[in-house]
Design a protein around this motif. Structure first.
Motif, PDB file in Angstrom:
ATOM      1  N   GLU A  37       0.841  -1.211   0.000  1.00 40.68           N
ATOM      2  CA  GLU A  37       0.000   0.000   0.000  1.00 40.68           C
ATOM      3  C   GLU A  37       0.876   1.262   0.000  1.00 40.68           C
ATOM      4  OE1 GLU A  37      -0.454  -2.556   2.041  1.00 40.68           O
ATOM      5  OE2 GLU A  37      -2.352  -3.342   1.250  1.00 40.68           O
ATOM      6  N   ALA A  38       1.880   1.268   0.885  1.00 41.13           N
ATOM      7  CA  ALA A  38       2.747   2.443   0.956  1.00 41.13           C
ATOM      8  C   ALA A  38       3.534   2.598  -0.345  1.00 41.13           C
ATOM      9  CB  ALA A  38       3.698   2.329   2.144  1.00 41.13           C
ATOM     10  N   VAL A  39       3.965   1.485  -0.921  1.00 41.67           N
ATOM     11  CA  VAL A  39       4.723   1.540  -2.179  1.00 41.67           C
ATOM     12  C   VAL A  39       3.849   2.135  -3.282  1.00 41.67           C
ATOM     13  CG1 VAL A  39       5.759   0.112  -3.991  1.00 41.67           C
ATOM     14  CG2 VAL A  39       6.274  -0.345  -1.565  1.00 41.67           C
ATOM     15  N   GLN A  40       2.605   1.663  -3.332  1.00 38.09           N
ATOM     16  CA  GLN A  40       1.694   2.191  -4.361  1.00 38.09           C
ATOM     17  C   GLN A  40       1.421   3.676  -4.142  1.00 38.09           C
ATOM     18  OE1 GLN A  40      -1.423  -0.679  -3.847  1.00 38.09           O
ATOM     19  NE2 GLN A  40      -0.736  -1.926  -5.597  1.00 38.09           N
ATOM     20  N   ALA A  41       1.272   4.059  -2.888  1.00 43.04           N
ATOM     21  CA  ALA A  41       1.020   5.468  -2.589  1.00 43.04           C
ATOM     22  C   ALA A  41       2.224   6.319  -2.987  1.00 43.04           C
ATOM     23  CB  ALA A  41       0.709   5.646  -1.103  1.00 43.04           C
ATOM     24  N   ALA A  42       3.431   5.821  -2.695  1.00 43.08           N
ATOM     25  CA  ALA A  42       4.642   6.556  -3.051  1.00 43.08           C
ATOM     26  C   ALA A  42       4.750   6.689  -4.570  1.00 43.08           C
ATOM     27  CB  ALA A  42       5.873   5.852  -2.477  1.00 43.08           C
ATOM     28  N   ARG A  43       4.460   5.586  -5.263  1.00 43.26           N
ATOM     29  CA  ARG A  43       4.523   5.638  -6.737  1.00 43.26           C
ATOM     30  C   ARG A  43       3.500   6.611  -7.293  1.00 43.26           C
ATOM     31  NH1 ARG A  43       4.871  -0.786  -7.976  1.00 43.26           N
ATOM     32  NH2 ARG A  43       7.131  -1.041  -7.667  1.00 43.26           N
ATOM     33  N   ALA A  44       2.298   6.574  -6.708  1.00 46.35           N
ATOM     34  CA  ALA A  44       1.247   7.482  -7.181  1.00 46.35           C
ATOM     35  C   ALA A  44       1.670   8.929  -7.000  1.00 46.35           C
ATOM     36  CB  ALA A  44      -0.059   7.210  -6.430  1.00 46.35           C
ATOM     37  N   ASP A  45       2.510   9.174  -5.993  1.00 46.15           N
ATOM     38  CA  ASP A  45       3.015  10.529  -5.767  1.00 46.15           C
ATOM     39  C   ASP A  45       4.259  10.830  -6.617  1.00 46.15           C
ATOM     40  OD1 ASP A  45       0.998  10.993  -3.951  1.00 46.15           O
ATOM     41  OD2 ASP A  45       2.213  10.589  -2.180  1.00 46.15           O
ATOM     42  N   GLY A  46       4.641   9.861  -7.482  1.00 45.34           N
ATOM     43  CA  GLY A  46       5.730  10.108  -8.415  1.00 45.34           C
ATOM     44  C   GLY A  46       7.099   9.654  -7.934  1.00 45.34           C
ATOM     45  N   PHE A  47       7.143   8.821  -6.903  1.00 44.83           N
ATOM     46  CA  PHE A  47       8.438   8.383  -6.375  1.00 44.83           C
ATOM     47  C   PHE A  47       8.756   6.962  -6.810  1.00 44.83           C
ATOM     48  CE2 PHE A  47       7.091  11.899  -3.756  1.00 44.83           C
ATOM     49  CZ  PHE A  47       8.255  12.647  -3.660  1.00 44.83           C
ATOM     50  N   ASP A  48      10.033   6.625  -6.666  1.00 45.86           N
ATOM     51  CA  ASP A  48      10.600   5.379  -7.153  1.00 45.86           C
ATOM     52  C   ASP A  48      10.652   4.391  -5.990  1.00 45.86           C
ATOM     53  OD1 ASP A  48      12.055   3.477  -8.504  1.00 45.86           O
ATOM     54  OD2 ASP A  48      13.629   4.868  -9.160  1.00 45.86           O
ATOM     55  N   ALA A  49       9.653   3.533  -5.881  1.00 44.11           N
ATOM     56  CA  ALA A  49       9.564   2.654  -4.714  1.00 44.11           C
ATOM     57  C   ALA A  49       9.256   1.231  -5.135  1.00 44.11           C
ATOM     58  CB  ALA A  49       8.482   3.160  -3.766  1.00 44.11           C
ATOM     59  N   THR A  50       9.706   0.285  -4.319  1.00 46.10           N
ATOM     60  CA  THR A  50       9.446  -1.121  -4.580  1.00 46.10           C
ATOM     61  C   THR A  50       9.143  -1.844  -3.271  1.00 46.10           C
ATOM     62  OG1 THR A  50      10.398  -3.211  -5.363  1.00 46.10           O
ATOM     63  CG2 THR A  50      11.927  -1.625  -4.429  1.00 46.10           C
ATOM     64  N   GLU A  51       8.368  -2.921  -3.367  1.00 45.80           N
ATOM     65  CA  GLU A  51       8.121  -3.744  -2.189  1.00 45.80           C
ATOM     66  C   GLU A  51       9.070  -4.946  -2.153  1.00 45.80           C
ATOM     67  OE1 GLU A  51       6.340  -3.619  -4.843  1.00 45.80           O
ATOM     68  OE2 GLU A  51       5.145  -5.417  -5.202  1.00 45.80           O
ATOM     69  N   HIS A  52      10.032  -4.980  -3.102  1.00 47.36           N
ATOM     70  CA  HIS A  52      10.995  -6.089  -3.150  1.00 47.36           C
ATOM     71  C   HIS A  52      12.337  -5.614  -2.609  1.00 47.36           C
ATOM     72  CE1 HIS A  52       8.035  -8.287  -5.422  1.00 47.36           C
ATOM     73  NE2 HIS A  52       7.980  -7.304  -6.325  1.00 47.36           N
ATOM     74  N   ILE A  53      12.701  -6.073  -1.432  1.00 46.07           N
ATOM     75  CA  ILE A  53      13.909  -5.576  -0.772  1.00 46.07           C
ATOM     76  C   ILE A  53      15.157  -5.899  -1.591  1.00 46.07           C
ATOM     77  CG2 ILE A  53      14.015  -7.625   0.737  1.00 46.07           C
ATOM     78  CD1 ILE A  53      15.270  -4.049   1.546  1.00 46.07           C
ATOM     79  N   ASP A  54      15.208  -7.103  -2.187  1.00 42.28           N
ATOM     80  CA  ASP A  54      16.426  -7.467  -2.927  1.00 42.28           C
ATOM     81  C   ASP A  54      16.626  -6.572  -4.143  1.00 42.28           C
ATOM     82  OD1 ASP A  54      17.283  -9.370  -1.134  1.00 42.28           O
ATOM     83  OD2 ASP A  54      16.023 -10.928  -2.043  1.00 42.28           O
ATOM     84  N   GLU A  55      15.512  -6.199  -4.773  1.00 45.19           N
ATOM     85  CA  GLU A  55      15.589  -5.296  -5.905  1.00 45.19           C
ATOM     86  C   GLU A  55      16.202  -3.952  -5.469  1.00 45.19           C
ATOM     87  OE1 GLU A  55      11.740  -4.767  -7.860  1.00 45.19           O
ATOM     88  OE2 GLU A  55      12.360  -2.766  -8.508  1.00 45.19           O
ATOM     89  N   ALA A  56      15.714  -3.435  -4.327  1.00 47.66           N
ATOM     90  CA  ALA A  56      16.219  -2.152  -3.835  1.00 47.66           C
ATOM     91  C   ALA A  56      17.696  -2.255  -3.452  1.00 47.66           C
ATOM     92  CB  ALA A  56      15.394  -1.690  -2.626  1.00 47.66           C
ATOM     93  N   LEU A  57      18.064  -3.341  -2.776  1.00 49.53           N
ATOM     94  CA  LEU A  57      19.448  -3.456  -2.295  1.00 49.53           C
ATOM     95  C   LEU A  57      20.430  -3.725  -3.435  1.00 49.53           C
ATOM     96  CD1 LEU A  57      18.984  -5.348   1.100  1.00 49.53           C
ATOM     97  CD2 LEU A  57      19.312  -2.901   0.691  1.00 49.53           C
ATOM     98  N   THR A  58      20.013  -4.506  -4.432  1.00 44.69           N
ATOM     99  CA  THR A  58      20.876  -4.747  -5.590  1.00 44.69           C
ATOM    100  C   THR A  58      21.154  -3.429  -6.317  1.00 44.69           C
ATOM    101  OG1 THR A  58      19.946  -6.955  -5.817  1.00 44.69           O
ATOM    102  CG2 THR A  58      21.106  -6.045  -7.741  1.00 44.69           C
ATOM    103  N   ARG A  59      20.092  -2.657  -6.467  1.00 45.32           N
ATOM    104  CA  ARG A  59      20.260  -1.352  -7.103  1.00 45.32           C
ATOM    105  C   ARG A  59      21.179  -0.451  -6.266  1.00 45.32           C
ATOM    106  NH1 ARG A  59      15.336   2.787  -8.724  1.00 45.32           N
ATOM    107  NH2 ARG A  59      16.663   4.621  -9.127  1.00 45.32           N
ATOM    108  N   ALA A  60      21.029  -0.524  -4.934  1.00 43.19           N
ATOM    109  CA  ALA A  60      21.900   0.264  -4.056  1.00 43.19           C
ATOM    110  C   ALA A  60      23.357  -0.147  -4.229  1.00 43.19           C
ATOM    111  CB  ALA A  60      21.468   0.099  -2.594  1.00 43.19           C
ATOM    112  N   ALA A  61      23.583  -1.460  -4.266  1.00 45.75           N
ATOM    113  CA  ALA A  61      24.957  -1.953  -4.423  1.00 45.75           C
ATOM    114  C   ALA A  61      25.532  -1.505  -5.767  1.00 45.75           C
ATOM    115  CB  ALA A  61      24.982  -3.482  -4.305  1.00 45.75           C
ATOM    116  N   ASP A  62      24.733  -1.648  -6.849  1.00 49.58           N
ATOM    117  CA  ASP A  62      25.204  -1.287  -8.190  1.00 49.58           C
ATOM    118  C   ASP A  62      25.530   0.203  -8.292  1.00 49.58           C
ATOM    119  OD1 ASP A  62      24.878  -3.882  -8.874  1.00 49.58           O
ATOM    120  OD2 ASP A  62      23.000  -3.597  -9.999  1.00 49.58           O
ATOM    121  N   SER A  63      24.736   1.046  -7.613  1.00 48.52           N
ATOM    122  CA  SER A  63      24.922   2.491  -7.756  1.00 48.52           C
ATOM    123  C   SER A  63      25.710   3.092  -6.594  1.00 48.52           C
ATOM    124  CB  SER A  63      23.554   3.184  -7.868  1.00 48.52           C
ATOM    125  OG  SER A  63      22.776   2.936  -6.714  1.00 48.52           O
ATOM    126  N   GLU A  64      26.220   2.221  -5.705  1.00 46.24           N
ATOM    127  CA  GLU A  64      26.964   2.681  -4.520  1.00 46.24           C
ATOM    128  C   GLU A  64      26.164   3.729  -3.750  1.00 46.24           C
ATOM    129  OE1 GLU A  64      31.023   3.689  -5.415  1.00 46.24           O
ATOM    130  OE2 GLU A  64      31.217   2.054  -6.851  1.00 46.24           O
TER     131      GLU A  64
END
Lengths: 319, 319
Positions: A37-64
């Motif tokens: 719900e929070a992810v959808q609300a954040a996206r609806a407000d135009g932000f880049d959010a995911t409910e998949h932690i591994d997706e977020a952390l992999t992206r964090a690792a790749d982009s330092e």
């Protein structure tokens, strides 16, 4: 350096406000939240959010990216385990109201080297993504820990994030932060709860309640789990200041009951409040992050009321 | 009846605000203040003020004005002695935060028959004429005492003055008022003093203070003499609620120290605050002042949260 992307883990009031504030400052920011719900609300407000932690952390690792832990204390350990697996080299900070126990958790999973604790001293009685506000941190003190282990480059990243969010940075040791937070945040919550509970037992009380009661109980509207979590996690520091307050009240009680004046408590309280109102906020400008003795110097400046309003220079050489 | 002139004795924050509010409502209002500075300031603002008490009281007697006592508790007795000499037949009310002890003073000088106690539940941390504001009472509860002795015609005069000042009237017995005031006004002051005094001893505290500390200590900025006066004058009622609060805090202390949850205090405080936020203010419309049993009926309605928003009818016959 100022272009370091930001990965916000947990999009509640603080994490969600931080995401908005960092975005408004032109930072690349993405985030994770457990509930869809929070992810959808954040996206609806135009932000880049995911409910998949591994997706977020992999992206964090790749982009330092700088990872910001904005989850409740009980959720920290499992989250840190995941970070150790997926993004162990990312700089790491948090926004939790208790600093020593968070540092202990981070140390326990072996991530202390890249960790610098943080605590924006802002909040409302609301919670959740929808309650977030990009102006939440405007002018608020944001503690950035200067414990013995902290790396100057990570420290500077956290400083810049706090400044980008509109806060002023207060450098402080974790243990000193926790003693102060017990006094000016956790203790007021306990007093507000006690005041509200006492009034709830006096029939005419709510009918007559005005400003002093409304202000004195405002934070009793905070979700009980949040109040418990912050006070219980900081029990070692809350106990001595709670004892001190109970002692002051018990002495006032004795005076009242003996028909003696309340001078001691009332004069001390008034004098302290007046000192607080006049408390200066000198700007810290002379310290270079990473210079000799920089941590102790910043801790002393913070103790004296000093704040960082624009980014301090960072030395390239490490201590 | 609504044209009864108003004589305000004491032009500080409350008296001065009352003078402004009554004037703005079209009432004839004049006042006295001991210090010439406040009198000059009131005159400069276009109000009718004198530093000669006998002048004010003679005018009150001549015009059958409603006299409003707006002086601190310690100044009440000598002022009441003067009123007994110069204006013994005038209807009389007060705006003091403790009701039983004022009624005792009034009884002691023999003026109880024409007296109806009042207490506007509004204020700021400021004091003096300059701090006054004609909107101070807007929407605030204004207690008007319904003790056994009160005369319905004087009661109605005080009710109309409170309504003219923008307040809502809460009818209450003096003893019940004092118990409630101890809880929602005096106790919050003591807690604010204790919180400020405790924080004053923790070095980093002021540097980190944010909303919960600011709100929790706001009333500690009140002049110490005022805080002492209201708490000490209401000691009998403050003691039991202070004991209750100390007991709640001591239990929380035991729980914290035994690493047990703070559930009892936090849930009770939160539940009470939520009840307070939802507390209804039903309008009292069915009672006629002076009718059979009117005092008990109004006291019961006030206890249930009832307020008077527009003037109740007054029966011509006296009980």
């Amino acid at each position: 350096m100022t272009n370091t992307p930001v990965c916000v883990v947990g999009l509640g009031l603080i994490g969600g406000s931080l995401m908005r504030a960092a975005h408004a400052a032109g930072r690349e920011v993405f985030g994770y939240n457990r509930s869809i719900e929070a992810v959808q609300a954040a996206r609806a407000d135009g932000f880049d959010a995911t409910e998949h932690i591994d997706e977020a952390l992999t992206r964090a690792a790749d982009s330092e990216a700088l990872i910001v832990l904005a989850v409740p204390v009980p959720a920290l350990r499992p989250m840190l385990e995941r970070i150790r697996k997926a993004a162990p080299d990312c700089p790491l900070t948090d926004v939790t109201s208790v600093k020593s126990c968070v540092a202990d958790e981070v140390r326990a999973v072996g991530l202390l080297e890249r960790f610098v604790g943080g605590h924006p001293m802002a909040g409302t009685a609301q919670s959740g993504w929808a309650a977030g506000d990009r102006r939440l941190f405007d002018g608020a003190p944001w503690v950035v820990s200067v414990d013995d282990h902290v790396d100057p480059h990570v420290w500077a990243m956290v400083m810049r994030l706090a400044l980008d969010c509109g806060a002023v940075v207060v450098p402080a040791r974790s243990d000193e932060h926790d003693a102060a937070a017990a006094t000016i945040s956790h203790l007021p919550h306990l007093l507000a709860e006690a005041l509200a509970a006492t009034a709830g037992e006096v029939p005419l009380a709510f009918a007559l309640a005005a400003g002093s009661f409304r202000d004195g109980t405002r934070v009793a509207a905070t979700a009980p789990d949040l109040v418990r979590a912050m006070c219980e996690a900081n029990a070692d520091q809350v106990l001595p200041v709670l004892d001190r307050t109970i002692d002051l009240l018990a002495r006032a009680r004795s005076a009242l009951s003996a028909q003696k004046p309340l001078t001691d408590l009332v004069e001390a309280g008034h004098a302290a409040r007046v000192r607080y109102e006049r408390f200066g906020r000198p700007e810290i400008v002379t310290t270079a992050v990473g210079a000799d003795n920089w941590r102790a110097e910043l801790a002393a400046a913070g103790r004296a009321g000093g704040v960082i309003r624009s980014a301090l220079p960072v030395l390239d050489s490490r201590e």
